[in-house]
Design a protein around this motif. Structure first.
Motif, PDB file in Angstrom:
ATOM      1  N   GLN B 120     -10.782  23.162  -5.388  1.00 30.31           N
ATOM      2  CA  GLN B 120      -9.449  23.514  -5.851  1.00 30.31           C
ATOM      3  C   GLN B 120      -8.736  24.213  -4.699  1.00 30.31           C
ATOM      4  N   ILE B 121      -7.494  23.828  -4.449  1.00 28.74           N
ATOM      5  CA  ILE B 121      -6.766  24.501  -3.377  1.00 28.74           C
ATOM      6  C   ILE B 121      -5.918  25.607  -3.980  1.00 28.74           C
ATOM      7  N   LYS B 122      -6.308  26.825  -3.680  1.00 31.26           N
ATOM      8  CA  LYS B 122      -5.566  27.956  -4.245  1.00 31.26           C
ATOM      9  C   LYS B 122      -4.368  28.292  -3.376  1.00 31.26           C
ATOM     10  N   ASN B 123      -4.603  28.337  -2.076  1.00 32.25           N
ATOM     11  CA  ASN B 123      -3.517  28.707  -1.175  1.00 32.25           C
ATOM     12  C   ASN B 123      -3.311  27.573  -0.166  1.00 32.25           C
ATOM     13  N   ALA B 124      -2.521  26.592  -0.586  1.00 32.95           N
ATOM     14  CA  ALA B 124      -2.389  25.370   0.213  1.00 32.95           C
ATOM     15  C   ALA B 124      -1.823  25.667   1.605  1.00 32.95           C
ATOM     16  N   GLU B 125      -0.890  26.599   1.673  1.00 35.01           N
ATOM     17  CA  GLU B 125      -0.243  26.862   2.956  1.00 35.01           C
ATOM     18  C   GLU B 125      -1.245  27.407   3.980  1.00 35.01           C
ATOM     19  N   SER B 126      -2.063  28.369   3.550  1.00 34.65           N
ATOM     20  CA  SER B 126      -3.014  28.960   4.502  1.00 34.65           C
ATOM     21  C   SER B 126      -4.113  27.956   4.853  1.00 34.65           C
ATOM     22  N   LYS B 127      -4.489  27.118   3.869  1.00 34.78           N
ATOM     23  CA  LYS B 127      -5.475  26.071   4.137  1.00 34.78           C
ATOM     24  C   LYS B 127      -4.957  25.112   5.213  1.00 34.78           C
ATOM     25  N   CYS B 128      -3.709  24.672   5.028  1.00 35.52           N
ATOM     26  CA  CYS B 128      -3.151  23.699   5.963  1.00 35.52           C
ATOM     27  C   CYS B 128      -3.018  24.305   7.363  1.00 35.52           C
ATOM     28  N   LYS B 129      -2.712  25.586   7.420  1.00 35.67           N
ATOM     29  CA  LYS B 129      -2.608  26.271   8.713  1.00 35.67           C
ATOM     30  C   LYS B 129      -3.971  26.280   9.414  1.00 35.67           C
ATOM     31  N   LYS B 130      -5.018  26.530   8.618  1.00 37.87           N
ATOM     32  CA  LYS B 130      -6.386  26.560   9.159  1.00 37.87           C
ATOM     33  C   LYS B 130      -6.793  25.155   9.638  1.00 37.87           C
ATOM     34  N   TRP B 131      -6.463  24.163   8.822  1.00 40.11           N
ATOM     35  CA  TRP B 131      -6.799  22.786   9.219  1.00 40.11           C
ATOM     36  C   TRP B 131      -6.068  22.393  10.495  1.00 40.11           C
ATOM     37  N   GLN B 132      -4.792  22.780  10.562  1.00 41.77           N
ATOM     38  CA  GLN B 132      -3.975  22.458  11.731  1.00 41.77           C
ATOM     39  C   GLN B 132      -4.641  22.994  13.006  1.00 41.77           C
ATOM     40  N   MET B 133      -5.204  24.198  12.898  1.00 43.12           N
ATOM     41  CA  MET B 133      -5.887  24.791  14.059  1.00 43.12           C
ATOM     42  C   MET B 133      -7.100  23.966  14.477  1.00 43.12           C
ATOM     43  N   GLN B 134      -7.785  23.396  13.479  1.00 48.56           N
ATOM     44  CA  GLN B 134      -8.937  22.541  13.802  1.00 48.56           C
ATOM     45  C   GLN B 134      -8.480  21.301  14.583  1.00 48.56           C
ATOM     46  N   LEU B 135      -7.346  20.756  14.167  1.00 56.63           N
ATOM     47  CA  LEU B 135      -6.840  19.554  14.831  1.00 56.63           C
ATOM     48  C   LEU B 135      -6.459  19.861  16.278  1.00 56.63           C
ATOM     49  N   VAL B 136      -5.767  21.001  16.472  1.00 55.29           N
ATOM     50  CA  VAL B 136      -5.353  21.388  17.825  1.00 55.29           C
ATOM     51  C   VAL B 136      -6.587  21.611  18.703  1.00 55.29           C
ATOM     52  N   GLU B 137      -7.558  22.313  18.140  1.00 62.49           N
ATOM     53  CA  GLU B 137      -8.784  22.606  18.875  1.00 62.49           C
ATOM     54  C   GLU B 137      -9.509  21.312  19.287  1.00 62.49           C
ATOM     55  N   ALA B 138      -9.550  20.357  18.364  1.00 58.33           N
ATOM     56  CA  ALA B 138     -10.216  19.082  18.664  1.00 58.33           C
ATOM     57  C   ALA B 138      -9.446  18.295  19.725  1.00 58.33           C
ATOM     58  N   CYS B 139      -8.113  18.377  19.700  1.00 56.49           N
ATOM     59  CA  CYS B 139      -7.307  17.733  20.752  1.00 56.49           C
ATOM     60  C   CYS B 139      -7.654  18.328  22.112  1.00 56.49           C
ATOM     61  N   LYS B 140      -7.762  19.663  22.149  1.00 58.51           N
ATOM     62  CA  LYS B 140      -8.099  20.327  23.409  1.00 58.51           C
ATOM     63  C   LYS B 140      -9.446  19.861  23.932  1.00 58.51           C
ATOM     64  N   GLN B 141     -10.449  19.887  23.058  1.00 57.24           N
ATOM     65  CA  GLN B 141     -11.809  19.581  23.506  1.00 57.24           C
ATOM     66  C   GLN B 141     -11.981  18.124  23.900  1.00 57.24           C
ATOM     67  N   SER B 142     -11.285  17.236  23.198  1.00 53.65           N
ATOM     68  CA  SER B 142     -11.504  15.810  23.442  1.00 53.65           C
ATOM     69  C   SER B 142     -10.515  15.226  24.439  1.00 53.65           C
ATOM     70  N   GLY B 143      -9.479  16.021  24.799  1.00 47.20           N
ATOM     71  CA  GLY B 143      -8.473  15.495  25.710  1.00 47.20           C
ATOM     72  C   GLY B 143      -7.513  14.516  25.047  1.00 47.20           C
ATOM     73  N   ASN B 144      -7.472  14.512  23.715  1.00 46.80           N
ATOM     74  CA  ASN B 144      -6.542  13.638  22.986  1.00 46.80           C
ATOM     75  C   ASN B 144      -5.132  14.236  23.062  1.00 46.80           C
ATOM     76  N   PRO B 145      -4.179  13.520  23.668  1.00 48.78           N
ATOM     77  CA  PRO B 145      -2.833  14.078  23.797  1.00 48.78           C
ATOM     78  C   PRO B 145      -1.979  13.913  22.537  1.00 48.78           C
ATOM     79  N   TRP B 146      -2.533  13.264  21.504  1.00 50.46           N
ATOM     80  CA  TRP B 146      -1.765  12.994  20.283  1.00 50.46           C
ATOM     81  C   TRP B 146      -2.352  13.791  19.131  1.00 50.46           C
TER      82      TRP B 146
END
Lengths: 244, 244
Positions: B120-146
């Motif tokens: 159940q997603i209680k706090n969708a905004e904070s969840k999405c912010k956390k997920w967004q950070m995972q995506l950015v981090e993975a872009c950094k590590q993998s060299g994906n520019p998109w």
């Protein structure tokens, strides 16, 4: 077709001629203690080499379960024979790769040490025992009746010297890496995956000279677990397309 | 070709016309506090939509790094456009899938809730912010520019009602599931992956009626993370083989 039940246990000494089986203390505890199976429950037993029993739990004992065969089923040997030769990785990531590779149905796992492998194996026997448990667990969860063979960890150069490789592929970030569709594959393939710091240029050269074909896994740098699952999946599908 | 450096930072407001950039407090701390970059170091900045700078760290401030452009590079938009529509999963597994999907270069992630989703997603905004950070981090590590686009979580039936799907594929354990080579694919595909308990029969029917093609991921039951990475990889390779 697959025999379905909520309970699955590993019984390596299952035989077609037997009619009852006693589980190991570990499997007994897992079935009765952890999964709470009761006397009379139906349990699927698998021996890891394609034989399954639908069985009845006769004696629900945490140290010594006894089961009676109701039905036996023998799977055909998979037509693909993939070995994952992968450099050791720190922590739980390696366990996770073993499990995922088992879900994907590979035949053998060959742990590697390489020049840039950061993991030292102090107690190989206990490590292999722990890994073996991961493989069994993944077979249970995924319903895979074929337990992958776990080979002893080896140095890459030693492996290449001792065991001539037939068809082999190495995941590579080098510019010479080929596309999947340009590889020459067979039904028995060894897939090499390097450590976090990758294979050294010398190791790449050794692999190529030994006959491994370098393959690109796309434009980005994949972590080992992504590389392993991704490459195993595309390799498996590529072998499907060879036909019989 | 890819600009290489030991340091990568995310700078969404990078522009071709600019010559200096100030990083966010989070990125500044990551670059200088965590990764210990020093004044004068070369840093790759990426804006997540294909623009990269090779830049010089002019002011190494944990809260407000300033960098000067040395060189800019613009990547062509990827020719594949894959959306991963995946049911939410408990714990860190979902984070791990987001990262792996980013390494594999997908275009968009659509988190789903389904009848058998246990999260159940209680706090969708904070969840999405956390997920967004995972995506950015993975872009950094993998060299994906998109940077993949992260859509707000949606109920499966609502999604199918609101957004007509074009080419779509759903990972399926049902006997009617097709082989990859029998699917009709295009360069823009949505891949649906169910929750741990799978989609319900009703949900499958809704997906099929909406035009999704059921695909088999092999004979065994894959956990969500294995299913996602495996299917994304084979899908991506299958799109490669369509040609231009």
């Amino acid at each position: 077709m697959e025999l379905m039940s909520d309970f699955r246990s590993y019984a390596p000494d299952l035989g077609l001629e037997k009619s009852t089986i006693t589980l190991s203390p570990f499997e007994s505890h897992h079935l009765v203690g952890t999964n709470r199976a009761k006397q009379g429950n139906e349990v699927i037993l698998f021996n890891g080499t394609g034989l399954e029993w639908k069985a009845r739990l006769e004696k629900a004992d945490k140290r010594r379960c006894v089961l009676i065969k109701k039905e036996a089923f023998h799977y055909n040997r998979p037509t693909k024979n993939i070995t994952l030769a992968i450099a050791l990785i720190k922590g739980k990531t390696f366990d996770s790769i073993l499990r995922q590779a088992t879900e994907l149905g590979i035949a053998r796992i060959q742990p590697l040490t390489t020049q840039w492998t950061q993991v030292q194996i102090k107690n190989a026997e206990s490590k292999c025992k722990k890994w073996q448990m991961q493989l069994v667990e993944a077979c249970k969860q995924s319903g895979n009746p074929w337990l992958p063979i776990l080979s002893d960890p080896k140095k890459l150069d030693q492996l290449l010297e001792e065991d001539p490789i037939e068809t082999a592929v190495v995941a590579s970030l080098e510019s010479k890496a080929k596309n999947w569709s340009d590889l020459k594959l067979s039904r028995a393939v060894t897939l090499f995956i390097g450590p976090e710091g990758d294979f050294t240029p010398d190791e790449y050269q050794l692999l190529i000279e030994s006959g491994a074909q370098p393959v690109s896994l796309g434009p980005h740098v994949l972590r080992s677990e992504t590389a392993a699952v991704s490459a195993l999946s595309v390799l498996s599908e590529s072998i499907n397309q060879i036909g019989d």
